[in-house]
Enzyme design. Structure first.
Site, PDB file in Angstrom:
ATOM      1  CD  GLN A 129      12.345   6.080  -6.888  1.00  0.00           C
ATOM      2  OE1 GLN A 129      10.954   6.073  -5.884  1.00  0.00           O
ATOM      3  NE2 GLN A 129      12.314   5.288  -7.896  1.00  0.00           N
ATOM      4  N   GLY A 130      14.655  10.325  -4.482  1.00  0.00           N
ATOM      5  CA  GLY A 130      14.475  11.526  -5.558  1.00  0.00           C
ATOM      6  C   GLY A 130      14.995  11.526  -6.573  1.00  0.00           C
ATOM      7  CE1 TYR A 131      16.124   7.490  -9.216  1.00  0.00           C
ATOM      8  CE2 TYR A 131      15.333   6.402 -11.084  1.00  0.00           C
ATOM      9  CZ  TYR A 131      15.788   6.259 -10.037  1.00  0.00           C
ATOM     10  OH  TYR A 131      16.967   5.391 -10.243  1.00  0.00           O
ATOM     11  CB  SER A 132       9.089  12.389  -9.216  1.00  0.00           C
ATOM     12  OG  SER A 132       9.206  11.615  -9.900  1.00  0.00           O
ATOM     13  CB  SER A 164       6.615   7.609  -1.632  1.00  0.00           C
ATOM     14  OG  SER A 164       5.841   7.564  -2.059  1.00  0.00           O
ATOM     15  CD  GLU A 247      10.115   2.517  -8.129  1.00  0.00           C
ATOM     16  OE1 GLU A 247      10.486   3.083  -8.893  1.00  0.00           O
ATOM     17  OE2 GLU A 247       9.241   3.463  -7.599  1.00  0.00           O
ATOM     18  CB  SER A 384       2.220   7.331 -16.265  1.00  0.00           C
ATOM     19  OG  SER A 384       2.374   7.486 -17.397  1.00  0.00           O
TER      20      SER A 384
HETATM   21  C1  FAD Z   1       1.417   7.401  -4.567  1.00  0.00           C
HETATM   22  C2  FAD Z   1       2.543   8.582  -5.883  1.00  0.00           C
HETATM   23  C3  FAD Z   1       3.842   8.310  -4.906  1.00  0.00           C
HETATM   24  C4  FAD Z   1       5.406   7.943  -5.718  1.00  0.00           C
HETATM   25  N1  FAD Z   1       6.124   8.622  -5.319  1.00  0.00           N
HETATM   26  C5  FAD Z   1       7.676   9.072  -5.723  1.00  0.00           C
HETATM   27  C6  FAD Z   1       9.107   8.923  -4.617  1.00  0.00           C
HETATM   28  O1  FAD Z   1       9.233   8.282  -3.509  1.00  0.00           O
HETATM   29  N2  FAD Z   1       9.790   9.553  -5.995  1.00  0.00           N
HETATM   30  C7  FAD Z   1       9.624  10.469  -7.120  1.00  0.00           C
HETATM   31  O2  FAD Z   1      10.915  10.879  -6.998  1.00  0.00           O
HETATM   32  N3  FAD Z   1       8.625  10.411  -7.344  1.00  0.00           N
HETATM   33  C8  FAD Z   1       7.434   9.638  -7.175  1.00  0.00           C
HETATM   34  N4  FAD Z   1       5.982   9.648  -7.541  1.00  0.00           N
HETATM   35  C9  FAD Z   1       6.006  10.623  -8.985  1.00  0.00           C
HETATM   36  C10 FAD Z   1       6.077   9.397 -10.003  1.00  0.00           C
HETATM   37  O3  FAD Z   1       6.848   8.890 -10.584  1.00  0.00           O
HETATM   38  C11 FAD Z   1       5.603  10.649 -11.086  1.00  0.00           C
HETATM   39  O4  FAD Z   1       4.331  10.890 -10.573  1.00  0.00           O
HETATM   40  C12 FAD Z   1       5.150   9.659 -12.332  1.00  0.00           C
HETATM   41  O5  FAD Z   1       6.439   9.328 -13.399  1.00  0.00           O
HETATM   42  C13 FAD Z   1       4.120  10.735 -13.584  1.00  0.00           C
HETATM   43  O6  FAD Z   1       5.186  11.929 -13.530  1.00  0.00           O
HETATM   44  P1  FAD Z   1       4.394  13.377 -13.639  1.00  0.00           P
HETATM   45  O7  FAD Z   1       3.583  13.357 -12.480  1.00  0.00           O
HETATM   46  O8  FAD Z   1       5.102  14.500 -13.899  1.00  0.00           O
HETATM   47  O9  FAD Z   1       3.183  13.423 -14.760  1.00  0.00           O
HETATM   48  P2  FAD Z   1       3.939  13.301 -16.297  1.00  0.00           P
HETATM   49  O10 FAD Z   1       5.176  13.295 -16.613  1.00  0.00           O
HETATM   50  O11 FAD Z   1       3.091  15.435 -16.050  1.00  0.00           O
HETATM   51  O12 FAD Z   1       2.139  12.991 -16.760  1.00  0.00           O
HETATM   52  C14 FAD Z   1       1.117  13.349 -17.108  1.00  0.00           C
HETATM   53  C15 FAD Z   1       0.422  12.611 -17.600  1.00  0.00           C
HETATM   54  O13 FAD Z   1       0.830  12.591 -18.653  1.00  0.00           O
HETATM   55  C16 FAD Z   1       1.075  11.455 -19.500  1.00  0.00           C
HETATM   56  N5  FAD Z   1       2.508  11.140 -19.942  1.00  0.00           N
HETATM   57  C17 FAD Z   1       3.996  11.612 -20.566  1.00  0.00           C
HETATM   58  N6  FAD Z   1       4.252  11.536 -21.522  1.00  0.00           N
HETATM   59  C18 FAD Z   1       3.633  10.978 -22.020  1.00  0.00           C
HETATM   60  C19 FAD Z   1       4.080  10.002 -23.349  1.00  0.00           C
HETATM   61  N7  FAD Z   1       5.721  10.563 -23.577  1.00  0.00           N
HETATM   62  N8  FAD Z   1       3.393   9.385 -24.087  1.00  0.00           N
HETATM   63  C20 FAD Z   1       1.740   9.091 -23.796  1.00  0.00           C
HETATM   64  N9  FAD Z   1       1.218   9.993 -22.759  1.00  0.00           N
HETATM   65  C21 FAD Z   1       2.804  10.427 -21.554  1.00  0.00           C
HETATM   66  C22 FAD Z   1       1.593  10.328 -18.483  1.00  0.00           C
HETATM   67  O14 FAD Z   1       0.939   8.797 -18.614  1.00  0.00           O
HETATM   68  C23 FAD Z   1       0.704  11.286 -17.447  1.00  0.00           C
HETATM   69  O15 FAD Z   1      -0.809  10.119 -17.634  1.00  0.00           O
HETATM   70  C24 FAD Z   1       5.179   9.437  -7.089  1.00  0.00           C
HETATM   71  C25 FAD Z   1       3.613   9.703  -7.551  1.00  0.00           C
HETATM   72  C26 FAD Z   1       3.223   8.814  -6.990  1.00  0.00           C
HETATM   73  C27 FAD Z   1       1.328   9.125  -6.970  1.00  0.00           C
END
Ligand code: FAD
Length: 406
Positions: A129-132, A164, A247, A384
């Site tokens: 999955q290529g989202y983030s 992942s 998902e 999150s």
């Molecule tokens: C084990 C694991 C596997 C993953 N696998 C994949 C994958 O296969 N493919 C993929 O594409 N991604 C994957 N991810 C990424 C995941 O989708 C992101 O980590 C997640 O969406 C959060 O984005 P970020 O890490 O950039 O944190 P940020 O968006 O920078 O957030 C940081 C903090 O700020 C808070 N925050 C942000 N915006 C708001 C808001 N508007 N209101 C309140 N709080 C807020 C968040 O809740 C968090 O606590 C994976 C992550 C993990 C941990």
């Protein structure tokens, strides 16, 4: 209240029992009893058995290699598999089947369905999955990976992160910006990318444990045929949300079964350690029991909607938020029950880093400590907890939207 199924559903359960009795070894006690290479060998053979029986994607139409079964039959299969401690697929199937395949069935073209769905099931294509991206996690609409149409192909430049199992995959479904001038959620397309090309580089991210489960993916003039867009050019946001619904919400009805068996194992651990008379431990175990029951009833609610033809949408956030926050607390309790033994974990670790250990797993300190260390990740991946609360508030309950920067 004890939810019950129809007589037809219970008859179908007998069929699943017979399948499991025929295909599993006589002394089978769950995947949790296997160790090391035996786990991988079993899962890969079991996947083939499921594919032949149409159980790998029981709800998909038979024409694409699925089982053509009803929603209720699918839940019964998932329930019985969870009780027997056998997996419903292989490690990348969550991406290929649960996320992409289900999304293609709703939003793909006939050609895309005919080409990709059988290949996902046969294992010919393995997906991630290529989202983030570094600047697009919670704010997924901010993605910057650029796709420019050049003749009959898209040319991609940019980066993804946290992919992942990307090192185990040969295909990636990815969100790319195809119209930089459109409002940010409108200029995105959902592309199906073959990773076996020089323009794609997979760099594993080393974790503090020394292992690498996820990756950075770099695109440098990577190419995708023009037609490999799902749901139409610049309509990728709607497709991305359909996929996130699967998902987050797809396993709402069956996941509590795994949590129930995990909690029973934790109660045995408390008993072994003479802690079931400790009033604080008892209170915390009772809290966990009540949460698992609530998840079970919420799962039944989801199942009722599913039977009425409703696919998980924003309401998938309810089960995602609930299970991931619960799992953080129950695994903290496990570590407290282990006490100082949690500092030197020993014994069989879980076979998969995600969610509960396998049914039949021994009450080893390594099992609980690894699960505890991974539980926090559950409150982050697939969106999150804060974001799930926003979705529930704004899109499920219809509360006013949170203030956004101009
Ligand atoms: C084990 C694991 C596997 C993953 N696998 C994949 C994958 O296969 N493919 C993929 O594409 N991604 C994957 N991810 C990424 C995941 O989708 C992101 O980590 C997640 O969406 C959060 O984005 P970020 O890490 O950039 O944190 P940020 O968006 O920078 O957030 C940081 C903090 O700020 C808070 N925050 C942000 N915006 C708001 C808001 N508007 N209101 C309140 N709080 C807020 C968040 O809740 C968090 O606590 C994976 C992550 C993990 C941990």
């Amino acid at each position: 209240m004890q939810p019950t199924y129809t007589r037809e559903a219970e008859e179908y359960r007998e069929k699943v029992h017979a399948f499991l009795a025929e295909k599993l070894p006589a002394d089978w006690h769950g995947l949790g009893r296997l160790e090391g290479d035996d786990i991988h060998a079993f899962v890969s053979e079991w996947r083939k058995t499921l594919h032949e029986a149409g159980y790998l994607a029981p709800g998909w139409p038979v024409v694409y290699g699925g089982g053509g079964l009803s929603a209720l039959e699918q839940v019964i299969i998932a329930e019985e598999f969870a009780k027997a401690g056998v997996p419903t697929g292989g490690p990348n199937d969550v991406f290929g089947i649960q996320m992409l395949g289900n999304t293609l069935l709703l939003r793909g073209t006939d050609e895309q369905k005919a080409h990709y769905l059988p290949r996902i099931l046969s294992g010919a294509d393995t997906w991630c999955q290529g989202y983030s991206e570094p600047n697009a996690g919670s704010d997924l609409g901010n993605i910057g990976l650029r796709a420019v149409l050049d003749g009959d192909q898209w040319v991609l430049n940019g980066q993804k992160i946290w992919t992942s199992a990307g090192h185990l995959a040969d295909h990636i479904f990815t969100l790319a910006r195809t119209d930089p001038d459109a409002p940010k959620h409108k200029g995105i397309s959902f592309l199906l990318v073959d990773m076996r090309q020089p323009g794609i580089e997979v760099r594993p991210i080393k974790m503090i444990s020394g292992e690498s489960e996820f990756n950075e993916i770099f695109y440098t003039d990577a190419v995708v045929p023009k037609d490999e867009v799902v749901g139409g050019v610049n309509n990728g946001w709607a497709v991305a949300m359909t996929l996130l619904g699967f998902e987050r919400g797809e396993s709402a009805a069956t996941m509590p079964i795994r949590f129930q068996s995990e909690l029973e194992r934790l109660m045995r651990l408390a008993e072994e350690r003479g802690l079931t008379r400790d009033p604080i431990i008892r209170q915390r175990l009772a809290w966990c029991h009540s949460k698992v029951q609530i998840m079970r009833y919420n799962g039944m609610r989801t199942l009722t909607q599913f039977l009425a033809g409703h696919h998980p949408g924003p309401d998938g956030a309810i089960s995602k938020l609930y299970w991931s926050e619960y799992h953080r607390v129950v695994t903290e309790l496990a570590v407290d029950i282990l006490g100082a033994d949690a500092l030197v974990p020993i014994g069989r670790p879980p076979s998969s880093a995600f969610q509960t250990d396998d049914a039949g797993a021994p009450n080893s300190s390594a099992s609980w400590v690894d699960t505890f260390l991974n539980a926090r990740a559950g409150t982050i991946y697939a969106g999150s907890s804060q974001i799930q609360r926003n979705i529930i508030g704004e899109m499920v309950l219809g509360l006013p939207k949170e203030p956004r920067p101009a």
